[in-house]
Design a protein around this motif. Structure first.
Motif, PDB file in Angstrom:
ATOM      1  N   ALA A  59       0.830  -1.206   0.000  1.00 45.92           N
ATOM      2  CA  ALA A  59       0.000   0.000   0.000  1.00 45.92           C
ATOM      3  C   ALA A  59       0.866   1.257   0.000  1.00 45.92           C
ATOM      4  O   ALA A  59       0.417   2.315  -0.403  1.00 45.92           O
ATOM      5  N   THR A  60       2.106   1.158   0.467  1.00 43.86           N
ATOM      6  CA  THR A  60       3.017   2.296   0.486  1.00 43.86           C
ATOM      7  C   THR A  60       3.587   2.480  -0.912  1.00 43.86           C
ATOM      8  O   THR A  60       4.081   1.535  -1.513  1.00 43.86           O
ATOM      9  N   ARG A  61       3.525   3.726  -1.410  1.00 42.54           N
ATOM     10  CA  ARG A  61       4.028   4.016  -2.750  1.00 42.54           C
ATOM     11  C   ARG A  61       5.020   5.173  -2.658  1.00 42.54           C
ATOM     12  O   ARG A  61       4.756   6.188  -2.051  1.00 42.54           O
ATOM     13  N   LEU A  62       6.184   4.983  -3.288  1.00 44.84           N
ATOM     14  CA  LEU A  62       7.219   6.006  -3.319  1.00 44.84           C
ATOM     15  C   LEU A  62       7.484   6.402  -4.757  1.00 44.84           C
ATOM     16  O   LEU A  62       7.469   5.554  -5.645  1.00 44.84           O
ATOM     17  N   GLY A  63       7.747   7.672  -4.957  1.00 45.17           N
ATOM     18  CA  GLY A  63       8.045   8.156  -6.299  1.00 45.17           C
ATOM     19  C   GLY A  63       9.371   8.880  -6.326  1.00 45.17           C
ATOM     20  O   GLY A  63      10.108   8.935  -5.339  1.00 45.17           O
ATOM     21  N   ALA A  64       9.670   9.480  -7.472  1.00 47.35           N
ATOM     22  CA  ALA A  64      10.930  10.192  -7.653  1.00 47.35           C
ATOM     23  C   ALA A  64      11.072  11.339  -6.655  1.00 47.35           C
ATOM     24  O   ALA A  64      12.173  11.624  -6.193  1.00 47.35           O
ATOM     25  N   ALA A  65       9.969  11.986  -6.307  1.00 45.92           N
ATOM     26  CA  ALA A  65      10.028  13.109  -5.367  1.00 45.92           C
ATOM     27  C   ALA A  65      10.502  12.650  -3.990  1.00 45.92           C
ATOM     28  O   ALA A  65      11.316  13.319  -3.349  1.00 45.92           O
TER      29      ALA A  65
ATOM     30  N   LEU B 161      14.264  -1.632   0.668  1.00 50.63           N
ATOM     31  CA  LEU B 161      12.897  -1.734   0.163  1.00 50.63           C
ATOM     32  C   LEU B 161      12.968  -2.154  -1.296  1.00 50.63           C
ATOM     33  O   LEU B 161      13.780  -1.626  -2.058  1.00 50.63           O
ATOM     34  N   VAL B 162      12.133  -3.093  -1.689  1.00 49.09           N
ATOM     35  CA  VAL B 162      12.020  -3.499  -3.081  1.00 49.09           C
ATOM     36  C   VAL B 162      10.712  -2.907  -3.601  1.00 49.09           C
ATOM     37  O   VAL B 162       9.637  -3.216  -3.075  1.00 49.09           O
ATOM     38  N   LEU B 163      10.829  -2.035  -4.609  1.00 49.07           N
ATOM     39  CA  LEU B 163       9.662  -1.371  -5.180  1.00 49.07           C
ATOM     40  C   LEU B 163       9.360  -1.951  -6.555  1.00 49.07           C
ATOM     41  O   LEU B 163      10.280  -2.269  -7.314  1.00 49.07           O
ATOM     42  N   ASP B 164       8.072  -2.045  -6.883  1.00 52.47           N
ATOM     43  CA  ASP B 164       7.715  -2.451  -8.237  1.00 52.47           C
ATOM     44  C   ASP B 164       7.788  -1.236  -9.156  1.00 52.47           C
ATOM     45  O   ASP B 164       8.176  -0.143  -8.732  1.00 52.47           O
ATOM     46  N   ALA B 165       7.410  -1.382 -10.418  1.00 57.19           N
ATOM     47  CA  ALA B 165       7.530  -0.300 -11.399  1.00 57.19           C
ATOM     48  C   ALA B 165       6.694   0.915 -11.024  1.00 57.19           C
ATOM     49  O   ALA B 165       7.037   2.047 -11.372  1.00 57.19           O
ATOM     50  N   ALA B 166       5.604   0.713 -10.286  1.00 56.83           N
ATOM     51  CA  ALA B 166       4.732   1.814  -9.871  1.00 56.83           C
ATOM     52  C   ALA B 166       5.199   2.462  -8.571  1.00 56.83           C
ATOM     53  O   ALA B 166       4.587   3.413  -8.106  1.00 56.83           O
ATOM     54  N   GLY B 167       6.260   1.946  -7.953  1.00 54.80           N
ATOM     55  CA  GLY B 167       6.776   2.514  -6.718  1.00 54.80           C
ATOM     56  C   GLY B 167       6.172   1.930  -5.453  1.00 54.80           C
ATOM     57  O   GLY B 167       6.401   2.437  -4.358  1.00 54.80           O
ATOM     58  N   ARG B 168       5.399   0.852  -5.575  1.00 54.12           N
ATOM     59  CA  ARG B 168       4.822   0.203  -4.394  1.00 54.12           C
ATOM     60  C   ARG B 168       5.868  -0.674  -3.715  1.00 54.12           C
ATOM     61  O   ARG B 168       6.592  -1.407  -4.380  1.00 54.12           O
ATOM     62  N   VAL B 169       5.910  -0.613  -2.391  1.00 53.11           N
ATOM     63  CA  VAL B 169       6.834  -1.445  -1.621  1.00 53.11           C
ATOM     64  C   VAL B 169       6.278  -2.866  -1.592  1.00 53.11           C
ATOM     65  O   VAL B 169       5.193  -3.099  -1.083  1.00 53.11           O
ATOM     66  N   VAL B 170       7.030  -3.806  -2.167  1.00 45.97           N
ATOM     67  CA  VAL B 170       6.579  -5.201  -2.180  1.00 45.97           C
ATOM     68  C   VAL B 170       7.352  -6.064  -1.189  1.00 45.97           C
ATOM     69  O   VAL B 170       6.837  -7.079  -0.733  1.00 45.97           O
ATOM     70  N   ARG B 171       8.562  -5.674  -0.849  1.00 47.71           N
ATOM     71  CA  ARG B 171       9.375  -6.390   0.143  1.00 47.71           C
ATOM     72  C   ARG B 171      10.220  -5.402   0.918  1.00 47.71           C
ATOM     73  O   ARG B 171      10.547  -4.322   0.430  1.00 47.71           O
TER      74      ARG B 171
ATOM     75  N   GLU C 239      12.621  12.698   7.788  1.00 49.98           N
ATOM     76  CA  GLU C 239      11.155  12.688   7.632  1.00 49.98           C
ATOM     77  C   GLU C 239      10.692  11.427   6.909  1.00 49.98           C
ATOM     78  O   GLU C 239       9.699  10.804   7.296  1.00 49.98           O
ATOM     79  N   LEU C 240      11.421  11.008   5.900  1.00 49.55           N
ATOM     80  CA  LEU C 240      11.078   9.787   5.170  1.00 49.55           C
ATOM     81  C   LEU C 240      11.351   8.553   6.028  1.00 49.55           C
ATOM     82  O   LEU C 240      10.565   7.601   6.023  1.00 49.55           O
ATOM     83  N   VAL C 241      12.425   8.581   6.775  1.00 49.47           N
ATOM     84  CA  VAL C 241      12.758   7.484   7.685  1.00 49.47           C
ATOM     85  C   VAL C 241      11.634   7.277   8.699  1.00 49.47           C
ATOM     86  O   VAL C 241      11.196   6.147   8.943  1.00 49.47           O
ATOM     87  N   ARG C 242      11.140   8.369   9.268  1.00 48.23           N
ATOM     88  CA  ARG C 242      10.038   8.270  10.239  1.00 48.23           C
ATOM     89  C   ARG C 242       8.756   7.787   9.571  1.00 48.23           C
ATOM     90  O   ARG C 242       8.036   6.957  10.124  1.00 48.23           O
ATOM     91  N   GLU C 243       8.468   8.315   8.388  1.00 48.30           N
ATOM     92  CA  GLU C 243       7.251   7.943   7.674  1.00 48.30           C
ATOM     93  C   GLU C 243       7.227   6.451   7.359  1.00 48.30           C
ATOM     94  O   GLU C 243       6.185   5.802   7.439  1.00 48.30           O
TER      95      GLU C 243
ATOM     96  N   LEU D 132      12.545   6.267 -10.591  1.00 50.49           N
ATOM     97  CA  LEU D 132      12.297   4.847 -10.378  1.00 50.49           C
ATOM     98  C   LEU D 132      12.861   4.045 -11.538  1.00 50.49           C
ATOM     99  O   LEU D 132      12.963   4.549 -12.662  1.00 50.49           O
ATOM    100  N   GLY D 133      13.205   2.797 -11.268  1.00 54.62           N
ATOM    101  CA  GLY D 133      13.633   1.905 -12.328  1.00 54.62           C
ATOM    102  C   GLY D 133      12.461   1.576 -13.237  1.00 54.62           C
ATOM    103  O   GLY D 133      11.300   1.639 -12.820  1.00 54.62           O
TER     104      GLY D 133
END
Length: 142
Positions: free
Chosen positions: A41-47, A113-123, A99-103, A53-54
């Motif tokens: 459910a957590t999504r990270l982007g370039a910002a 963190l392993v992110l998929d192409a959309a930036g969702r944390v999968v592992r 701030e990101l560390v706390r979040e 992102l890869g």
């Protein structure tokens, strides 16, 4: 003779040994976590990452300056990113991005963190993961 002190020392030693063994067993394992700690459910982007992102997946590493396992993790993730087309490796200095560390509830370094192409944390892994485990986790992200 009073053996109370000896018994207390033995109990403390036994508890510390059990704690160390349990921590070692889970160290570096790439797991799916509950919402409080980075999930799909957590999504990270370039910002948030400060880098693009890869194309297929992104390996995000939170490090700190004096973290010895972070160096080995950097090499492992860079090797995997170089082997698998469309996968990038982003390293974030935890001290610079509090701030990101706390979040994301990052409690130690290295955290991966392993992110998929959309930036969702999968592992997610706390500690230095093995190369084979990172490659296996990428299977879920790809």
């Amino acid at each position: 003779m009073n053996f109370t002190g000896l018994i207390v020392c033995a109990a403390i030693l036994a508890a510390a040994t059990v704690f160390g063994l349990l921590r070692r067993r889970g160290d570096g394992r790439l797991k799916v976590r509950g919402d409080n700690g980075g999930t799909a459910a957590t999504r990270l982007g370039a910002a948030e990452l400060g880098a693009e992102l890869g194309e297929r997946a992104t390996l995000v590493q939170f490090s700190s300056a004096f973290c010895q396992p972070c160096r080995a993790t950097r090499r492992t993730l860079a090797d995997v990113a170089g082997m698998v087309e469309g996968v990038s490796h982003v390293e974030i200095d935890a001290e610079d991005r509090l701030e990101l560390v706390r979040e994301l509830n990052i409690l130690r370094t290295p955290t991966v963190l392993v992110l998929d192409a959309a930036g969702r944390v999968v592992r997610r892994a706390a500690g230095a993961p093995r190369k084979a485990d990172v490659i296996a986790a990428l299977g879920e992200a790809l």
